[in-house]
Enzyme design. Sequence first.
Site, mmCIF file in Angstrom:
data_model
loop_
_atom_site.group_PDB
_atom_site.id
_atom_site.type_symbol
_atom_site.label_atom_id
_atom_site.label_comp_id
_atom_site.label_asym_id
_atom_site.label_seq_id
_atom_site.Cartn_x
_atom_site.Cartn_y
_atom_site.Cartn_z
ATOM 1 N N LYS A 235 0.815 -1.225 0.000
ATOM 2 C CA LYS A 235 0.000 0.000 0.000
ATOM 3 C C LYS A 235 0.846 1.273 0.000
ATOM 4 C CE LYS A 235 -4.364 -1.946 1.163
ATOM 5 N NZ LYS A 235 -5.461 -2.126 2.092
ATOM 6 N N ARG A 270 -3.865 -10.135 4.637
ATOM 7 C CA ARG A 270 -4.215 -10.168 3.204
ATOM 8 C C ARG A 270 -2.992 -9.702 2.418
ATOM 9 N NH1 ARG A 270 -6.025 -6.611 -0.655
ATOM 10 N NH2 ARG A 270 -7.491 -7.447 -2.187
HETATM 11 N N1 HH2 Z 1 -7.356 -3.708 0.488
HETATM 12 C C1 HH2 Z 1 -7.579 -3.715 -0.837
HETATM 13 C C2 HH2 Z 1 -8.597 -4.500 -1.374
HETATM 14 N N2 HH2 Z 1 -9.354 -5.286 -0.590
HETATM 15 N N3 HH2 Z 1 -9.891 -6.108 1.562
HETATM 16 C C3 HH2 Z 1 -9.684 -6.113 2.885
HETATM 17 N N4 HH2 Z 1 -10.435 -6.878 3.692
HETATM 18 N N5 HH2 Z 1 -8.715 -5.329 3.458
HETATM 19 C C4 HH2 Z 1 -7.926 -4.525 2.719
HETATM 20 O O1 HH2 Z 1 -7.063 -3.824 3.310
HETATM 21 C C5 HH2 Z 1 -8.119 -4.491 1.300
HETATM 22 C C6 HH2 Z 1 -9.138 -5.304 0.752
HETATM 23 C C7 HH2 Z 1 -6.720 -2.867 -1.731
HETATM 24 O O2 HH2 Z 1 -7.257 -2.616 -2.878
HETATM 25 P P1 HH2 Z 1 -6.944 -2.988 -4.392
HETATM 26 O O3 HH2 Z 1 -6.862 -1.686 -5.053
HETATM 27 O O4 HH2 Z 1 -7.995 -3.870 -4.901
HETATM 28 O O5 HH2 Z 1 -5.562 -3.644 -4.475
HETATM 29 P P2 HH2 Z 1 -5.094 -5.087 -4.089
HETATM 30 O O6 HH2 Z 1 -6.295 -5.951 -4.126
HETATM 31 O O7 HH2 Z 1 -4.064 -5.417 -5.120
HETATM 32 O O8 HH2 Z 1 -4.514 -4.976 -2.721
#
Ligand code: HH2
Length: 297
Positions: A235, A270
């Site tokens: 992140k 995650r």
């Molecule tokens: N962060 C992302 C997506 N889904 N779900 C949970 N439970 N917690 C998180 O911190 C979280 C999440 C980040 O978003 P995205 O832009 O989809 O990137 P990536 O899925 O590659 O991390």
Amino acid sequence: MDPARHWYDHDHTLTFGRRLPDGSTALRWRGPALMGIVNVTPDSFSDGGHLVALDDAVESGLRLAAEGAMVVDVGGESTRPGAESVAAAEELRRVVPVIEVLASRGLLLSIDTRKPAVAAAALAAGARIVNDVGGLRDEEMTALCAREGAPVVITHMQGEPATMQAAPHYTDVVTEVSNYLRAASERALAAGVPDVLIDPGIGFGKTVAHNLALLQATGRLVAFGRGVLVGASRKGFLDKIARVPRPADRLGGSLAAHLAAARLGAAMLRVHDVEQHRQALAVEAALAAGLTYSERG
Ligand code: HH2
């Protein structure tokens, strides 16, 4: 978390309203489990690209499971800061075929979506857990998960992805996020959702200081008695702290953040890099066990 036990051998449970393939209705694990990330979010989605995306997503899901992910999280909409939302029909077209194949291969899958229609189709296709970064703000999503017996990851997010990083503001971020997660969990369980994991939502409407405060306060969330999921993988705040502009280069920062959360009792992390997290957790646990560590062969 039981204070008498170390973080690495604390027992965690997630209850399901429907039986899992092994006949049980609860998933049990010890120490922090890994949730591997599969994004099916190509920039353009021509028919040719679709097949490539499906193959790639299936391959990466299988690899993450083989590396030690207990759950594989499939998502068809990026929720990165500034990301525009995707129409439900498009999100469905991206995730359902991937879920069908991975579920048929026996993987335990979560669907990363804020849309009840997408969650419903994903559950019908074989996903078991709903990962709602909308934090169950949508009553239809709560009703669906109760009806389908799907446990939910409830994530805190201030605002919406398109604008959430514009000016995040809290008087007391830890108290506000904790209160939100506690109230949302109680509402969900009262509505019949079988179980929840709670997630402070690292990067979802938060400054670097907010993210650090929440990571440091993981123990306060753990004290609620629900499993805590932390997602700091690659992140943007890691770039702000350690100057790593390319997300793919942020493994070191991701590991540092996740190990801190693990030590404070997080039940699930995650992550994009499952193998490297598995290694780091194994060594961290061995070091924490110190003289009581015995060879496991
Ligand atoms: N962060 C992302 C997506 N889904 N779900 C949970 N439970 N917690 C998180 O911190 C979280 C999440 C980040 O978003 P995205 O832009 O989809 O990137 P990536 O899925 O590659 O991390």
